[in-house]
Scaffold this active site. Structure first.
Site, PDB file in Angstrom:
ATOM      1  N   LYS A  35      23.517 100.581  77.158  1.00 36.84           N
ATOM      2  CA  LYS A  35      22.523 100.311  78.207  1.00 36.84           C
ATOM      3  C   LYS A  35      23.193  99.616  79.395  1.00 36.84           C
ATOM      4  O   LYS A  35      24.342  99.165  79.287  1.00 36.84           O
ATOM      5  CB  LYS A  35      21.396  99.447  77.631  1.00 36.84           C
ATOM      6  CG  LYS A  35      21.841  98.099  77.128  1.00 36.84           C
ATOM      7  CD  LYS A  35      20.768  97.461  76.265  1.00 36.84           C
ATOM      8  CE  LYS A  35      21.281  96.222  75.569  1.00 36.84           C
ATOM      9  NZ  LYS A  35      20.615  94.997  75.926  1.00 36.84           N
ATOM     10  N   ARG A 130      10.860  88.374  70.649  1.00 34.10           N
ATOM     11  CA  ARG A 130      10.999  89.134  71.896  1.00 34.10           C
ATOM     12  C   ARG A 130      10.235  90.444  71.707  1.00 34.10           C
ATOM     13  O   ARG A 130       9.086  90.544  72.061  1.00 34.10           O
ATOM     14  CB  ARG A 130      12.489  89.342  72.199  1.00 34.10           C
ATOM     15  CG  ARG A 130      12.769  89.839  73.586  1.00 34.10           C
ATOM     16  CD  ARG A 130      14.249  89.905  73.900  1.00 34.10           C
ATOM     17  NE  ARG A 130      14.981  90.897  73.102  1.00 34.10           N
ATOM     18  CZ  ARG A 130      16.249  91.217  73.315  1.00 34.10           C
ATOM     19  NH1 ARG A 130      16.941  90.630  74.278  1.00 34.10           N
ATOM     20  NH2 ARG A 130      16.845  92.130  72.569  1.00 34.10           N
ATOM     21  N   TYR A 255      34.052  76.476 101.606  1.00 37.42           N
ATOM     22  CA  TYR A 255      32.724  75.987 102.010  1.00 37.42           C
ATOM     23  C   TYR A 255      32.453  74.602 101.417  1.00 37.42           C
ATOM     24  O   TYR A 255      32.724  74.357 100.237  1.00 37.42           O
ATOM     25  CB  TYR A 255      31.633  76.933 101.519  1.00 37.42           C
ATOM     26  CG  TYR A 255      31.434  78.152 102.394  1.00 37.42           C
ATOM     27  CD1 TYR A 255      31.066  78.019 103.727  1.00 37.42           C
ATOM     28  CD2 TYR A 255      31.607  79.421 101.866  1.00 37.42           C
ATOM     29  CE1 TYR A 255      30.871  79.133 104.529  1.00 37.42           C
ATOM     30  CE2 TYR A 255      31.414  80.547 102.657  1.00 37.42           C
ATOM     31  CZ  TYR A 255      31.052  80.393 103.988  1.00 37.42           C
ATOM     32  OH  TYR A 255      30.868  81.503 104.777  1.00 37.42           O
ATOM     33  N   MET A 303      31.449  84.866  99.455  1.00 33.55           N
ATOM     34  CA  MET A 303      30.951  86.221  99.203  1.00 33.55           C
ATOM     35  C   MET A 303      32.094  87.238  99.064  1.00 33.55           C
ATOM     36  O   MET A 303      32.068  88.113  98.198  1.00 33.55           O
ATOM     37  CB  MET A 303      30.018  86.660 100.343  1.00 33.55           C
ATOM     38  CG  MET A 303      29.349  87.990 100.080  1.00 33.55           C
ATOM     39  SD  MET A 303      28.360  88.552 101.472  1.00 33.55           S
ATOM     40  CE  MET A 303      26.993  87.428 101.416  1.00 33.55           C
TER      41      MET A 303
END
Ligand SMILES: Cc1ncc(COP(=O)(O)O)c(C=O)c1O
Length: 364
Positions: A35, A130, A255, A303
Site C-alpha cells: 500500500k 482500529r 533559519y 525546504m
C-alpha cells in the site's frame, strides 16, 4: 539527466528481503504489503519484482485496481474492504479479496448480488481498536458470511497486532489468545503477522504473513537494527553538496540561527530539504554520508537544503554525492533522530525527487 536529488530503488535488495521473509516464515504464504505506493518505493514495480510472493495487500480499492490494470493476476487483498454497495461489484469483477471488519459491510453485502462470489477476510479486533469486529460478534458474523451465496467459502480469518514491535509487552500474546479463542472451531485460513509479528512472534505466523516494512529493508523493532535480521535497504536517498563555506567561531547557520559554530567550521550545504521528503524535525547531529564518512546535520532543515558540518571531510567539493539514508546509513537511525518512524520517511519522498532503479524486475 539526473536531478541533484534522487532515490535509488534496489530491486535486488527487495528480493533479498523477500527471501528473508520466506526463510523466517517457511510454512506461511506471503502477502506483501505494498500500500501507499509500496511505502514510497513504487507499487507496480515492487509487485512485479516480488514475483515469488503469494499475494499483495493494499489499503484502498483504487490501489488494487491500479495493480490489476498493470497486469497483476495474483491475490490482492484490500485491507479496508468495500465502503459502499457499488464497490462490491468492482471487487467481484476484478477478483479482489475484501477485508470485512464491520457489521456495516455485512449489511452492504446483504443488499447486492455480485456476479462472482467475493473472497472475504473477516478481521477481528483483538485489541488494536482500529478495524475489526468484536470477538463476541465473530461467530454471528462468520455464520452470516458462511450462509451467503455471494461469499466464497471458507472465509479467511485475520487480525492485526498493535505492539508486536515491543518484545517486552504482553499485549501481543493477549491479542493472539483473543484471536484463537474467537475463531475456535473455524476452518478458514488465518493471518496475524506484520513484519514485527513474523520476526518476533513465530507461533503467530499461521497460513499467511503480511510483511510490509521488512521487505523495504528497515527494522520494525525500535531496539534492533535491520541488519540484525539480515535486511538490506531498498531505498537510498541521495543529494549533492551544492555549496561550501567556512564559518568562524560564533557565526550562526540556518533559519533562526539555531546552530552556532564553536570553532571555525566547514559548512556543506546539501541540495535536499523537507520539500524533497527529508524530515523537518531532524535534529542537529543527524548523520548524512559524504564519501563514506558520517557528517552531522547542523541547524534547521530548510525546504530545499540542509547544512552539515563537513570540517572533518578531506577533499570535499561541490557536486559530491551525499547519502541522506539507505545504503551505509540506516533509515531507522535518521527516523529516530527526527522523532518519526522509517515508514513515514519512506512514504514522504516528494514528486520532484527523481527515481533510479537498480537491478532488474524479472532477474533473480
Ligand atoms: C493490516 C496490516 N497488515 C500488515 C501490515 C504491514 O505492517 P509492517 O509494515 O509493519 O510489516 C500493515 C501495515 O500497516 C497493516 O495495516
Amino acid at each position: 539527466m539526473l536531478s541533484d536529488t534522487n532515490v535509488v530503488i534496489d530491486l535486488d535488495a527487495l528480493k533479498h528481503n523477500a527471501a528473508v521473509v520466506g526463510r523466517c516464515a517457511p510454512n506461511s504464504r506471503i502477502m506483501a504489503v505494498i500500500k501507499a505506493d509500496a511505502y514510497g518505493h513504487g507499487m507496480v514495480m515492487v509487485a512485479k519484482a516480488l514475483s515469488n510472493v503469494d499475494g499483495y495487500a493494499v489499503a484502498q480499492l483504487n490501489e488494487a485496481l491500479t495493480l490489476r490494470k498493470a497486469g497483476i493476476k495474483k491475490t490482492i487483498l484490500v485491507l479496508t474492504g468495500f465502503g459502499c454497495s457499488d464497490d462490491i461489484s468492482v471487487f467481484s469483477k476484478n477478483n479482489l479479496d475484501a477485508v470485512v471488519h464491520s457489521d456495516y459491510q455485512l449489511d452492504l453485502l446483504a443488499c447486492v448480488s455480485p456476479q462472482q462470489p467475493l473472497s472475504v477476510w473477516l478481521k477481528i479486533n483483538t485489541g488494536m481498536n482500529r478495524l475489526g469486529v468484536e470477538p463476541l460478534c465473530v461467530t454471528r458474523i462468520n455464520n452470516a458470511l458462511a450462509l451467503s451465496a455471494d461469499v466464497r467459502q471458507p472465509i479467511k480469518l485475520m487480525t492485526h497486532l498493535a505492539c508486536a514491535d515491543d518484545m517486552t509487552s504482553t499485549a501481543t500474546q493477549e491479542q493472539i489468545a483473543v484471536f484463537d479463542e474467537s475463531i475456535d472451531g473455524m476452518t478458514g485460513e488465518q493471518s496475524i503477522c506484520n513484519s514485527a509479528g513474523l520476526l518476533g512472534w513465530k507461533y503467530a505466523q499461521r497460513d499467511w504473513v503480511r510483511p510490509g516494512l521488512m521487505l523495504y529493508g528497515a527494522s520494525p523493532f525500535f531496539d534492533r537494527k535491520a541488519s540484525d535480521d539480515d535486511l538490506k535497504p531498498v531505498m537510498t536517498f541521495n543529494s549533492r553538496v551544492i555549496a561550501l563555506r567556512s564559518v568562524k567561531k560564533s557565526e550562526k547557520v540556518g533559519y533562526g540561527g539555531c546552530w552556532v559554530a564553536e570553532k571555525t567550521s566547514l559548512i556543506a550545504t546539501v541540495g535536499a530539504g523537507y520539500g524533497d521528503g527529508y524530515p523537518r524535525h531532524a535534529v542537529t547531529g543527524t548523520p548524512v554520508l559524504i564519501g563514506g564518512q558520517r557528517v552531522p546535520l547542523v541547524g534547521r532543515v530548510s525546504m530545499d537544503s540542509i547544512n552539515v558540518d563537513a570540517s572533518q571531510c578531506k577533499n570535499i567539493k561541490v557536486g559530491d554525492t551525499v547519502t541522506l539514508w539507505g545504503e551505509g546509513l540506516p533509515i531507522d537511525e535518521v527516523a529516530q533522530m527526527s522523532e518519526t518512524i522509517s515508514y513515514e520517511l519512506m512514504c514522504g519522498i516528494t514528486g520532484r525527487v527523481s527515481r533510479v532503479v537498480k537491478g532488474a524486475i524479472n532477474g533473480e
